[in-house]
Design an enzyme around this catalytic site. Sequence first.
Site, mmCIF file in Angstrom:
data_model
loop_
_atom_site.group_PDB
_atom_site.id
_atom_site.type_symbol
_atom_site.label_atom_id
_atom_site.label_comp_id
_atom_site.label_asym_id
_atom_site.label_seq_id
_atom_site.Cartn_x
_atom_site.Cartn_y
_atom_site.Cartn_z
ATOM 1 N N CYS A 379 0.831 -1.203 0.000
ATOM 2 C CA CYS A 379 0.000 0.000 0.000
ATOM 3 C C CYS A 379 0.870 1.260 0.000
ATOM 4 O O CYS A 379 1.436 1.603 -1.024
ATOM 5 C CB CYS A 379 -0.979 -0.042 1.164
ATOM 6 N N HIS A 515 -3.455 -4.850 0.489
ATOM 7 C CA HIS A 515 -2.874 -5.402 1.721
ATOM 8 C C HIS A 515 -2.959 -6.930 1.700
ATOM 9 O O HIS A 515 -3.918 -7.497 2.217
ATOM 10 C CB HIS A 515 -3.647 -4.889 2.942
ATOM 11 N N GLU A 517 -1.472 -9.006 3.448
ATOM 12 C CA GLU A 517 -1.333 -9.613 4.795
ATOM 13 C C GLU A 517 -2.671 -10.033 5.394
ATOM 14 O O GLU A 517 -2.725 -10.930 6.225
ATOM 15 C CB GLU A 517 -0.581 -8.674 5.737
HETATM 16 N N1 GLN Z 1 -1.972 6.827 3.025
HETATM 17 C C1 GLN Z 1 -2.106 6.118 1.807
HETATM 18 C C2 GLN Z 1 -3.485 6.286 1.188
HETATM 19 O O1 GLN Z 1 -4.414 6.645 1.848
HETATM 20 C C3 GLN Z 1 -1.782 4.658 1.999
HETATM 21 C C4 GLN Z 1 -2.734 3.948 2.899
HETATM 22 C C5 GLN Z 1 -2.249 2.604 3.361
HETATM 23 O O2 GLN Z 1 -1.067 2.315 3.310
HETATM 24 N N2 GLN Z 1 -3.133 1.783 3.866
HETATM 25 O O3 GLN Z 1 -3.658 6.066 0.033
#
Ligand code: GLN
Length: 549
Positions: A379, A515, A517
């Site tokens: 992410c 994600h 995970e």
């Molecule tokens: N802050 C970033 C976004 O909102 C990444 C978010 C995250 O890593 N879950 O896009």
Amino acid sequence: MRQKFIFVTGGVVSSLGKGLASAAIGALLESRGLNIMLKKLDPYINVDPGTMNPFQHGEVFVTEDGAETDLDLGHYERFTNAAISKRCNFTTGQVYDTVISKERRGEYLGGTVQVIPHITDEIKRRILDVDDGIDVVIVEIGGTVGDIESLPFLEAIRQLRNDLGKENSLFIHLTLIPFIKTADEMKSKPTQHSVKELRGIGIQPDILLCRTERVLSQGLKDKISLFCNVDKDAVIAAKDVGDIYEVPIVYHNEGLDEKITKLLNIWAKKPDLSQWEGIADTIRNPRDEVHIAVVGKYVKLKDSYKSLNEALVHGGIANSCRVIPHYIDSEDLEKSLSSELLDVDGILVPGGFGDRGIEGKINAIAHAREKKVPYFGLCLGMQLAVVEIVRHLAGCEGANSCEFNENTPYPIIYLIEAWVDRNNELQKRDKFSNLGGTMRLGAYPCQLTPGSLAHKAYGKDLIDERHRHRYEFNMDFREKLENCGTLISGISPDGTLVEIIELKDHPWFLACQFHPEFKSKPFNPHPLFREFIKASLTHKQEKQQCKKK
Ligand code: GLN
């Protein structure tokens, strides 16, 4: 068949691991061939944990259907096959929200709206909302007995005992038996008090799960049974274990699943725990070990990266090796890289929000890229990887995500102004959207590029992965990114959203917008974690060979 319910409460102190205990009970019942479901009831007033500080509350777990939930739901998914969804977690905030909306619509016909019965009825309705085909529902009540906040929840389950009957409901209470060094003795008094407190509100536990550091003697078990009014064989020692995946085996050896099936009067086959034994054995006897740097912001609180930590363990299981994570605060890498980072075998940058430590993460990524250390970005870890690549390889100095610099000359990561579906209502995602509101949440499909690392890892063309973010890769920069050796290996089926990138001239550099995970399980390690750990092991071996030469 009508569902049966197990209610899990906690006493004495918080953090005894009720979530894990509930998940392990689920695993045991599944191993006996039962279909189970798990629910977590959170007594706080927040509507969901989405906006809660990870420093305080630990990770926000995201379900397939896009709910931001308590991290205990992660345990449920990792330990069982239950289909965990939005319906599996609710808070006091949601309960009151529903009741107050009903009141505003006049559905209470002008009656006085009260905690009992209106709030408790809404809690009961949500507990009983379960699909057909489920045999047993395990309901974990957040908080500790004695908290003011959890009283309506406890009152609701007290009523449910009467509504459902004894053979259809069971109270399990998790407590602590501390060892007092000066007296050289284990003490049952806090457990007695906690049970007394529960009985004061009308709940007599059927089974006590006693967390202990040491073996609980039969004498002490008998004493607890006498004072707490539970059967002798219902005092279960939950002795500390080296690894969480041993918990189902420990409970089984103490006779927990046997007692549950007896009390609930369920016919179930003998449990098959061979899978769990296999996992415990692999974890206890690894063939190798690998050091992985996790460069993040919430490094002081282990719970902030719960699923990530577990997914790394699973990646290790898949490669018969122990993964030793090094949580490194990215702020410490802003001026120079620490020797800890320079020594690891693989580098991972996890998800995150806010601009603290961003440049430190970019420095770590640049190091991984240049020195050919395996890199895995999740992410935010993907967003910063593309920032790093275009800054340093495409000559776009000052490139950034608009989250950190709205006026960057190269807005490589930006906000797509889009309408997103959240809880069946559309909300606009733009720079004015409020924090809790408008993220891309839950599972989205992603098309993989044949021949890529991602395609090889998954072994298929189309995958589904879970998201939780507001910002996206800006397609205006696609060519720039591709021209400097980046492969876009995962893309949304409509071709508008970049989901995975890789570096062609690197042994293993892969970053994804989702994600992974959240979907990894001990019996089914996530393919990307499996391959990342494998690449890190290879890197370690190559380093060792270089040293020998
Ligand atoms: N802050 C970033 C976004 O909102 C990444 C978010 C995250 O890593 N879950 O896009």
